[in-house]
Design a protein around this motif. Structure first.
Motif, PDB file in Angstrom:
ATOM      1  N   VAL A 152       8.129  30.192  -2.083  1.00  0.00           N
ATOM      2  CA  VAL A 152       8.198  30.338  -0.614  1.00  0.00           C
ATOM      3  C   VAL A 152       8.400  29.004   0.088  1.00  0.00           C
ATOM      4  CG1 VAL A 152       6.710  32.368  -0.724  1.00  0.00           C
ATOM      5  CG2 VAL A 152       5.695  30.127  -0.257  1.00  0.00           C
ATOM      6  N   ARG A 153       8.473  27.931  -0.670  1.00  0.00           N
ATOM      7  CA  ARG A 153       8.525  26.603  -0.056  1.00  0.00           C
ATOM      8  C   ARG A 153       9.768  26.397   0.805  1.00  0.00           C
ATOM      9  NH1 ARG A 153       8.744  20.724  -2.909  1.00  0.00           N
ATOM     10  NH2 ARG A 153       7.524  19.576  -1.369  1.00  0.00           N
ATOM     11  N   GLU A 154      10.875  26.972   0.396  1.00  0.00           N
ATOM     12  CA  GLU A 154      12.129  26.753   1.129  1.00  0.00           C
ATOM     13  C   GLU A 154      12.308  27.734   2.279  1.00  0.00           C
ATOM     14  OE1 GLU A 154      13.880  24.095   0.558  1.00  0.00           O
ATOM     15  OE2 GLU A 154      12.457  23.599  -1.028  1.00  0.00           O
ATOM     16  N   HIS A 177       4.929  21.771   3.030  1.00  0.00           N
ATOM     17  CA  HIS A 177       5.564  20.926   4.050  1.00  0.00           C
ATOM     18  C   HIS A 177       6.655  20.059   3.430  1.00  0.00           C
ATOM     19  CE1 HIS A 177       6.054  18.346   7.508  1.00  0.00           C
ATOM     20  NE2 HIS A 177       5.767  17.290   6.785  1.00  0.00           N
ATOM     21  N   HIS A 178       7.752  19.906   4.146  1.00  0.00           N
ATOM     22  CA  HIS A 178       8.854  19.061   3.689  1.00  0.00           C
ATOM     23  C   HIS A 178       8.667  17.646   4.232  1.00  0.00           C
ATOM     24  CE1 HIS A 178      11.571  22.070   1.824  1.00  0.00           C
ATOM     25  NE2 HIS A 178      10.920  22.894   2.639  1.00  0.00           N
ATOM     26  N   ASP A 205      11.174  21.622  13.982  1.00  0.00           N
ATOM     27  CA  ASP A 205      11.851  21.423  12.690  1.00  0.00           C
ATOM     28  C   ASP A 205      10.912  20.924  11.596  1.00  0.00           C
ATOM     29  OD1 ASP A 205      14.401  22.187  13.673  1.00  0.00           O
ATOM     30  OD2 ASP A 205      14.651  20.203  14.559  1.00  0.00           O
ATOM     31  N   GLY A 206       9.612  21.079  11.824  1.00  0.00           N
ATOM     32  CA  GLY A 206       8.635  20.656  10.827  1.00  0.00           C
ATOM     33  C   GLY A 206       7.638  21.751  10.538  1.00  0.00           C
ATOM     34  N   ALA A 236       9.592  25.679  13.975  1.00  0.00           N
ATOM     35  CA  ALA A 236       8.458  25.114  13.245  1.00  0.00           C
ATOM     36  C   ALA A 236       7.989  26.104  12.183  1.00  0.00           C
ATOM     37  CB  ALA A 236       7.312  24.789  14.191  1.00  0.00           C
ATOM     38  N   ARG A 237       7.733  25.604  10.989  1.00  0.00           N
ATOM     39  CA  ARG A 237       7.174  26.437   9.914  1.00  0.00           C
ATOM     40  C   ARG A 237       5.689  26.616  10.197  1.00  0.00           C
ATOM     41  NH1 ARG A 237       8.059  27.167   4.389  1.00  0.00           N
ATOM     42  NH2 ARG A 237       6.721  28.851   3.645  1.00  0.00           N
ATOM     43  N   LEU A 238       5.258  27.858  10.388  1.00  0.00           N
ATOM     44  CA  LEU A 238       3.874  28.150  10.742  1.00  0.00           C
ATOM     45  C   LEU A 238       3.077  28.470   9.479  1.00  0.00           C
ATOM     46  CD1 LEU A 238       1.722  28.591  12.894  1.00  0.00           C
ATOM     47  CD2 LEU A 238       2.603  30.907  13.215  1.00  0.00           C
TER      48      LEU A 238
END
Length: 421
Positions: A152-154, A177-178, A205-206, A236-238
């Motif tokens: 699920v990281r991507e 987190h990237h 974008d984070g 944003a990735r929640l």
């Protein structure tokens, strides 16, 4: 004087390199395999490692990956091989190796490489490096968790991490987190009171990391639901965390089902430490090495008996409690080796019994939520105090064992797997 660790399974090469480097004024430590290399690294950070690739127990590339994953690759490592390939050298460099020496090693090339590597060697850490998911362990259920995290990281889909406090939920969130993108983790709920969502916009974008969303009251839940479109607009990735009982609380109407359906688009369960006790000795050694390197504790090592004692403890406070006990054990130990009595002292001083006090409870919750929080802390305290003996726990709290297990399941508290039945 620089400290150089030479890791090679061939005694002749170890002795030759030791003699050459000692003549150059370096202090040399030797290891004949990966096991000894791990032990040497655990005793303190060398200034440089010369690491053979082909070794009988664990190859050098695998060891390099271990050090990188656990945050121990804080020194330059020069790989050595008698039959290396370009692909191997490229992989080692990608992982973090400084350079590559081909055997037989020419004297001038050895000295030149060592000199350049030492010149670029970072100063010893003054603070512990950030932990990684390597600190979760290597048991089968942890390997499965890491595989799920990788899958699920991507994705940009919201992820909810369900697990007990201190179980490593934050480490999993950081893994998702990237790097080189914003990481916003509000310390409180003040961001919910900002109609413009300025703090949320900083995660554009984070990643936006929200801790313990199950502790949000009704008004806070409605406010977060209101902010969800803004989070989506800023890409944003929640990632959020909650206790294992949250799905039941949603079913009981205690948590907004619409909010939950968004936050838990992808749900991953983080195992408690007592579910994989076989990992405790390795995690304890990793934590201790990290503390020694950061000079938080004196140079210490655990005895086998002490590690077995740690493995048998139920750890109601999970990784967070283990870290406290490891540090306390190292500080109270009178000798270089931490023995069971040192661990016992640390456990008696920091067994998370304070969780049963009012000062450790979130008193701003609604009555039922606060009561559940108190009961979870209450039962975890008694499970720890009785060493996981559920018969004694049932007697202490005045419940029949079947009722006790039913209550623990309702609260999301996992009893230790060891049973006295």
């Amino acid at each position: 004087m620089s400290q150089i660790l030479v890791v090679d399974d061939e005694v002749g090469i170890r002795e030759l390199l030791s003699e050459i480097l000692s003549d150059e004024g370096h202090q040399v430590r030797l290891a004949q395999n990966a096991t000894e290399a791990r032990q040497q690294r655990g005793r303190g950070r060398p200034d440089l490692v010369l690491l053979d690739i082909w070794m009988p127990d664990t190859d050098g590339i695998t060891l390099l990956k271990e050090w990188s994953a656990s945050g121990q690759l804080t020194m330059p490592v020069v790989m050595m091989s008698g039959h290396g390939t370009i692909d191997t050298a490229v992989e080692a460099t990608r992982i973090g190796a400084y350079g590559f020496l081909e055997k037989p090693i020419a004297l001038q090339k050895l000295l030149a490489t060592v000199g350049k590597a030492l010149a670029q060697s970072p100063a010893p850490a003054t603070a512990a490096p950030e932990r990684s998911i390597a600190f979760l362990g290597r048991a089968p259920l942890i390997v499965d968790l890491k595989a799920r995290l990788e899958r699920v990281r991507e994705l940009r889909t919201p992820v909810m991490l369900l697990g007990e406090p201190g179980s490593g939920r934050h480490l999993c969130a950081r893994y998702l987190h990237h790097v080189n993108t914003p990481w916003v983790a509000p310390a409180d709920t003040a961001y919910l009171d900002d109609p413009a969502g300025k703090q949320i916009a900083q995660a554009s974008d984070g990643s936006l990391f929200l801790r313990a969303v199950d502790a949000l009251g009704r008004d806070a839940q409605r406010a977060l639901l209101h902010h969800l479109p803004g989070i989506e607009r800023c890409n944003a990735r929640l990632v959020s965390t909650a206790g294992p009982s949250l799905p039941q609380r949603v079913a009981d109407g205690q948590f907004d089902s619409k909010l939950y359906s968004v936050l838990a688009a992808v749900t991953l369960r983080i195992p408690s430490l007592r579910e994989h006790p076989e990992d405790v000795p390795e995690i304890a050694n990793l934590l201790l090495a990290r503390m020694v390197e950061a000079k938080e504790v004196p140079l210490r090592s655990f005895s086998t008996a002490a590690l077995n004692q740690l493995r048998m403890y139920p750890w109601p406070g999970n990784l967070a409690q283990l870290e406290i006990v490891v540090k306390s054990s190292a500080l109270v130990a009178p000798g270089d080796e931490i023995v069971p009595s040192d661990v016992g002292t640390a456990l008696s001083q920091g067994d998370f019994g304070s969780n049963a006090s009012l000062s450790g409870l979130p008193l701003d919750l609604e009555l039922r939520e606060a009561r559940d929080a108190f009961e979870r802390a209450y039962f975890e305290y008694h499970i720890a105090r009785e060493g996981g003996n559920m018969s004694r726990v049932a007697e202490k709290v005045g419940l029949e064992r079947t009722h006790l297990y039913r209550k623990l399941k309702q609260l999301g508290v996992s009893p230790p797997r060891k049973s006295d039945a």
